[in-house]
Design an enzyme around this catalytic site. Structure first.
Site, PDB file in Angstrom:
ATOM      1  N   LYS A  73     -14.010   0.890  -3.808  1.00 57.51           N
ATOM      2  CA  LYS A  73     -15.080   1.384  -2.928  1.00 57.51           C
ATOM      3  C   LYS A  73     -16.095   2.182  -3.745  1.00 57.51           C
ATOM      4  O   LYS A  73     -17.301   2.042  -3.555  1.00 57.51           O
ATOM      5  CB  LYS A  73     -14.497   2.296  -1.840  1.00 57.51           C
ATOM      6  N   HIS A  81       7.182 -26.882  -0.826  1.00 60.93           N
ATOM      7  CA  HIS A  81       6.459 -27.963  -1.499  1.00 60.93           C
ATOM      8  C   HIS A  81       5.281 -27.423  -2.301  1.00 60.93           C
ATOM      9  O   HIS A  81       4.396 -28.169  -2.696  1.00 60.93           O
ATOM     10  CB  HIS A  81       6.005 -28.989  -0.458  1.00 60.93           C
ATOM     11  N   GLU A 132       0.821  -1.200   0.000  1.00 66.45           N
ATOM     12  CA  GLU A 132       0.000   0.000   0.000  1.00 66.45           C
ATOM     13  C   GLU A 132       0.865   1.265   0.000  1.00 66.45           C
ATOM     14  O   GLU A 132       0.428   2.322  -0.434  1.00 66.45           O
ATOM     15  CB  GLU A 132      -0.926  -0.015   1.231  1.00 66.45           C
TER      16      GLU A 132
HETATM   17  O1  PA5 Z   1      -3.089   1.550   5.936  1.00 69.27           O
HETATM   18  C1  PA5 Z   1      -4.198   2.028   5.726  1.00 69.27           C
HETATM   19  O2  PA5 Z   1      -4.415   3.237   5.797  1.00 69.27           O
HETATM   20  C2  PA5 Z   1      -5.380   1.141   5.425  1.00 69.27           C
HETATM   21  O3  PA5 Z   1      -5.008  -0.176   5.233  1.00 69.27           O
HETATM   22  C3  PA5 Z   1      -6.381   1.215   6.536  1.00 69.27           C
HETATM   23  O4  PA5 Z   1      -5.782   0.776   7.737  1.00 69.27           O
HETATM   24  C4  PA5 Z   1      -7.610   0.345   6.263  1.00 69.27           C
HETATM   25  O5  PA5 Z   1      -8.159   0.704   5.040  1.00 69.27           O
HETATM   26  C5  PA5 Z   1      -8.649   0.530   7.364  1.00 69.27           C
HETATM   27  O6  PA5 Z   1      -8.981   1.879   7.480  1.00 69.27           O
HETATM   28  P1  PA5 Z   1      -9.719   2.440   8.753  1.00 69.27           P
HETATM   29  O7  PA5 Z   1      -8.860   2.266   9.927  1.00 69.27           O
HETATM   30  O8  PA5 Z   1      -9.958   3.880   8.431  1.00 69.27           O
HETATM   31  O9  PA5 Z   1     -11.007   1.656   8.892  1.00 69.27           O
END
Ligand code: PA5
Length: 429
Positions: free
Chosen positions: A419, A305, A284
């Site tokens: 989303k 494996h 990310e």
């Molecule tokens: O690293 C990030 O920002 C994302 O992976 C969020 O942690 C994830 O989308 C969850 O978001 P939130 O804590 O706003 O529910």
């Protein structure tokens, strides 16, 4: 940190030549003035951890433990993976089967949308005493919001409105988001995710620490380990003596030479979720604007494996980063058999951990010979302290690596695309 098994693929001089580039970015990261600096709060978080906050979490954990057989952690992505990584790394492999459980069993929810998973969870929770933490920085993420709505109803039906209030903790933004509004309205105890700490960098805040404390682990030791790594990162600044720079130099040099997929390798099944956490952190943070190393992971020897063939012999655009753990917590030797029918007597008296290490060394050599560079991160043991070190190490390395790639490692605009479509399909007003 051992880079010696990548020099065959990228000359050491080329790796060391990255020092100048790194010197341009590193201060901006440490001083919180680099790209995305409104999300650099995690950089000095360990050394600035408020002891009062730790005490409050320990206190809440004690209180909820006394009334819970199960503790449900509701969250997704950065709001769940860090806690799970640590809890699984430190926990008993068969915790749910132990006769006497000193701490509640941790269950996760709201990290996917499986109807069956959540329905079956309710079946279990009908018969067990439980409490929960709902974690969402934005307070608007669909998966945990749905799970929380269902579990809140369940808790209120089971314990009444006041009883439910005693069993719910919310971790969210200081002021924004639906969860913050709901928590205020219902009067749940809350913890704040600091404004300048994004989800995947939040494991050393209550997001990770409260569930870890609930599971019975020492959150002070985790912070101690992280503080030590923070201080090492601040007092060293060359590829030779700063492990963050060593790792970042190695992986970026390989990436620039066509090794675009990094496989994080462990040899212990309880590190599976550490890899999942790492994948999210790096994927990310770095995967942007058509760039980024593709983070993947394997658990050896299991995956030798399954994925072993590909790694040995498939496309040569991969490299491995191995988490090599020196010490096991238990001792288990292979027994001698009188008839030696299985031909294993040559291993009699040897520890399984020794065989695992030999598998690791043999695999390392085979993969390097097969064209897969190998970065080795040696960890003395798996403990709260070393996990704290590793978490901070990987976070800082991720920030620096993102800067070297020319991306902002602290945003995630790409996550919005699914989303948008999903909300349109669901008719969200
Ligand atoms: O690293 C990030 O920002 C994302 O992976 C969020 O942690 C994830 O989308 C969850 O978001 P939130 O804590 O706003 O529910």
């Amino acid at each position: 940190m051992d880079l010696s098994n990548i020099y065959k693929f990228v000359p050491k001089a080329d790796i060391m030549a990255l020092q100048d580039e790194m010197n341009r970015y590193y201060p901006g990261l440490l001083n919180k003035t680099g790209i995305g600096n409104n999300f650099l709060g995690w950089v000095d978080l360990p050394s600035k951890t408020d002891p009062e906050l730790l005490r409050r979490m320990e206190e809440d954990a004690r209180r909820l433990r006394s009334i819970s057989e199960i503790f449900v952690v509701v969250g997704i992505g950065g709001s769940y993976l860090g806690a799970r990584a640590v809890i699984e790394a430190l926990g008993h492999h068969f915790y749910d089967l132990l006769d006497k459980k000193p701490f509640p069993y941790i269950i996760y929810a709201g990290h996917q949308l499986s109807e069956d998973y959540h329905a079956e969870l309710l079946e279990i929770l009908d018969k067990k005493e439980y409490s929960l933490v709902v974690i969402s920085k934005s307070g608007t993420t669909t998966e945990p919001a749905i799970a929380f709505r269902i579990l809140k109803n369940h808790l209120e039906a089971k314990y009444g409105k006041e009883g439910a209030r005693q069993r719910i903790i919310a971790i969210t933004d200081r002021q924004k988001g639906a969860l913050k509004g709901l928590a205020d309205k219902e009067g749940y105890p809350t913890y704040v995710v600091p404004d300048d700490v994004g989800g995947r960098y939040s494991v050393l805040t209550p997001v990770g620490l409260l569930p870890i404390a609930m599971a019975g682990f020492n959150i002070r030791k985790i912070i101690e380990g992280a503080v030590e790594m923070e201080s090492l990162a601040r007092t060293t600044n060359t590829i030779a003596d700063n492990p963050v720079m060593t790792y970042v130099a190695g992986r970026n040099a390989l990436y620039r030479n066509g090794k675009i997929t990094e496989i994080l390798v462990n040899y212990l099944p309880n590190l599976f979720f550490l890899t999942e956490w790492w994948k999210q952190l790096y994927g990310e943070s770095e995967g942007k604007h058509g760039k980024g190393l593709f983070p993947s992971g394997v658990s050896f020897t299991t995956d030798l494996h399954s994925m072993g063939q590909y790694i040995q012999d498939g496309m040569r655009n991969i490299f491995e980063t191995v988490l090599s753990v020196e010490k096991s917590n238990h001792t288990l030797t292979i027994p001698k058999a009188d008839d030696d029918a299985d031909g294993l007597n040559y291993l009699a008296g040897k520890r399984i951990g020794y065989v695992n290490h030999m598998a690791e060394l043999g695999t390392l050599q085979a993969h390097v010979d097969g064209g897969v560079p190998n970065i080795r991160i040696q960890v003395p043991e798996i403990s709260e302290y070393t996990l704290g070190q590793l978490i901070y190490f990987f976070e800082l390395a991720c920030g620096l690596s993102g800067y070297m790639l020319g991306v902002n490692p602290f945003d995630q605009p790409g996550v919005e695309a699914y989303k948008k479509n999903m909300f349109a399909l669901l008719g969200k007003p």
